[in-house]
Design a protein around this motif. Structure first.
Motif, mmCIF file in Angstrom:
data_model
loop_
_atom_site.group_PDB
_atom_site.id
_atom_site.type_symbol
_atom_site.label_atom_id
_atom_site.label_comp_id
_atom_site.label_asym_id
_atom_site.label_seq_id
_atom_site.Cartn_x
_atom_site.Cartn_y
_atom_site.Cartn_z
ATOM 1 N N THR A 6 0.831 -1.199 0.000
ATOM 2 C CA THR A 6 0.000 0.000 0.000
ATOM 3 C C THR A 6 0.871 1.256 0.000
ATOM 4 O O THR A 6 0.611 2.206 -0.749
ATOM 5 N N LYS A 7 1.902 1.258 0.814
ATOM 6 C CA LYS A 7 2.813 2.403 0.854
ATOM 7 C C LYS A 7 3.512 2.585 -0.490
ATOM 8 O O LYS A 7 3.665 3.708 -0.972
ATOM 9 N N ARG A 24 -4.743 18.172 -3.050
ATOM 10 C CA ARG A 24 -4.301 18.073 -1.659
ATOM 11 C C ARG A 24 -4.319 16.606 -1.272
ATOM 12 O O ARG A 24 -5.149 15.843 -1.750
ATOM 13 N N GLY A 25 -3.424 16.218 -0.391
ATOM 14 C CA GLY A 25 -3.323 14.823 0.025
ATOM 15 C C GLY A 25 -4.618 14.268 0.575
ATOM 16 O O GLY A 25 -5.024 13.157 0.238
ATOM 17 N N ASN A 26 -5.289 15.044 1.412
ATOM 18 C CA ASN A 26 -6.541 14.576 2.007
ATOM 19 C C ASN A 26 -7.610 14.352 0.938
ATOM 20 O O ASN A 26 -8.349 13.367 0.986
ATOM 21 N N THR A 27 -7.668 15.230 -0.047
ATOM 22 C CA THR A 27 -8.652 15.102 -1.124
ATOM 23 C C THR A 27 -8.409 13.831 -1.922
ATOM 24 O O THR A 27 -9.352 13.094 -2.240
ATOM 25 N N ARG A 59 -8.392 3.064 6.888
ATOM 26 C CA ARG A 59 -8.730 4.363 6.303
ATOM 27 C C ARG A 59 -7.965 5.531 6.914
ATOM 28 O O ARG A 59 -7.409 6.360 6.205
ATOM 29 N N LYS A 60 -7.958 5.612 8.219
ATOM 30 C CA LYS A 60 -7.300 6.742 8.893
ATOM 31 C C LYS A 60 -5.792 6.720 8.642
ATOM 32 O O LYS A 60 -5.185 7.754 8.345
ATOM 33 N N GLU A 61 -5.199 5.563 8.779
ATOM 34 C CA GLU A 61 -3.755 5.452 8.570
ATOM 35 C C GLU A 61 -3.400 5.734 7.102
ATOM 36 O O GLU A 61 -2.407 6.401 6.813
ATOM 37 N N PHE A 62 -4.234 5.247 6.162
ATOM 38 C CA PHE A 62 -4.008 5.511 4.749
ATOM 39 C C PHE A 62 -4.083 7.007 4.462
ATOM 40 O O PHE A 62 -3.208 7.566 3.802
ATOM 41 N N THR A 63 -5.107 7.654 4.990
ATOM 42 C CA THR A 63 -5.271 9.092 4.771
ATOM 43 C C THR A 63 -4.082 9.853 5.338
ATOM 44 O O THR A 63 -3.520 10.729 4.676
ATOM 45 N N ALA A 64 -3.672 9.518 6.546
ATOM 46 C CA ALA A 64 -2.525 10.192 7.170
ATOM 47 C C ALA A 64 -1.251 9.958 6.355
ATOM 48 O O ALA A 64 -0.447 10.880 6.178
ATOM 49 N N TYR A 65 -1.073 8.748 5.836
ATOM 50 C CA TYR A 65 0.119 8.442 5.046
ATOM 51 C C TYR A 65 0.138 9.251 3.749
ATOM 52 O O TYR A 65 1.164 9.809 3.372
ATOM 53 N N LYS A 68 0.824 12.989 4.536
ATOM 54 C CA LYS A 68 2.247 13.178 4.872
ATOM 55 C C LYS A 68 3.111 13.062 3.619
ATOM 56 O O LYS A 68 4.033 13.866 3.413
ATOM 57 N N ALA A 69 2.832 12.100 2.770
ATOM 58 C CA ALA A 69 3.618 11.918 1.545
ATOM 59 C C ALA A 69 3.490 13.142 0.639
ATOM 60 O O ALA A 69 4.475 13.600 0.055
#
Length: 77
Positions: A6-7, A24-27, A59-65, A68-69
């Motif tokens: 995934t990473k 944006r990353g979150n989007t 989901r949360k960890e994916f969004t945060a990753y 950050k990326a």
């Protein structure tokens, strides 16, 4: 926990495709989660891949990753 697969997907596919200075990353993370959710709803022919299942389960960890990326890419510019 996010799999290395995934990473790698974020680093090798998502960033090059979407890190264009306008997104944006979150989007982008939310768009990917929406696509996975749409494909998984009521369609017996669509079987999620291991990658999609890992993203959906984290989901949360994916969004945060992803966020950050994207920040790291922006800082390197």
């Amino acid at each position: 926990m996010l799999l290395q697969e995934t990473k790698d997907y974020v680093d090798n596919v998502v960033l090059p495709e979407y890190a264009d200075g306008h997104n944006r990353g979150n989007t982008i993370a939310m768009d990917i989660l929406d696509i996975i959710g749409f494909l998984g709803n009521g369609n017996d022919l669509t079987e999620p891949t291991r990658l999609a299942r890992n993203i959906a389960a984290n989901r949360k960890e994916f969004t945060a990753y992803v966020v950050k990326a994207f920040q790291d890419v922006e800082e390197d510019k």
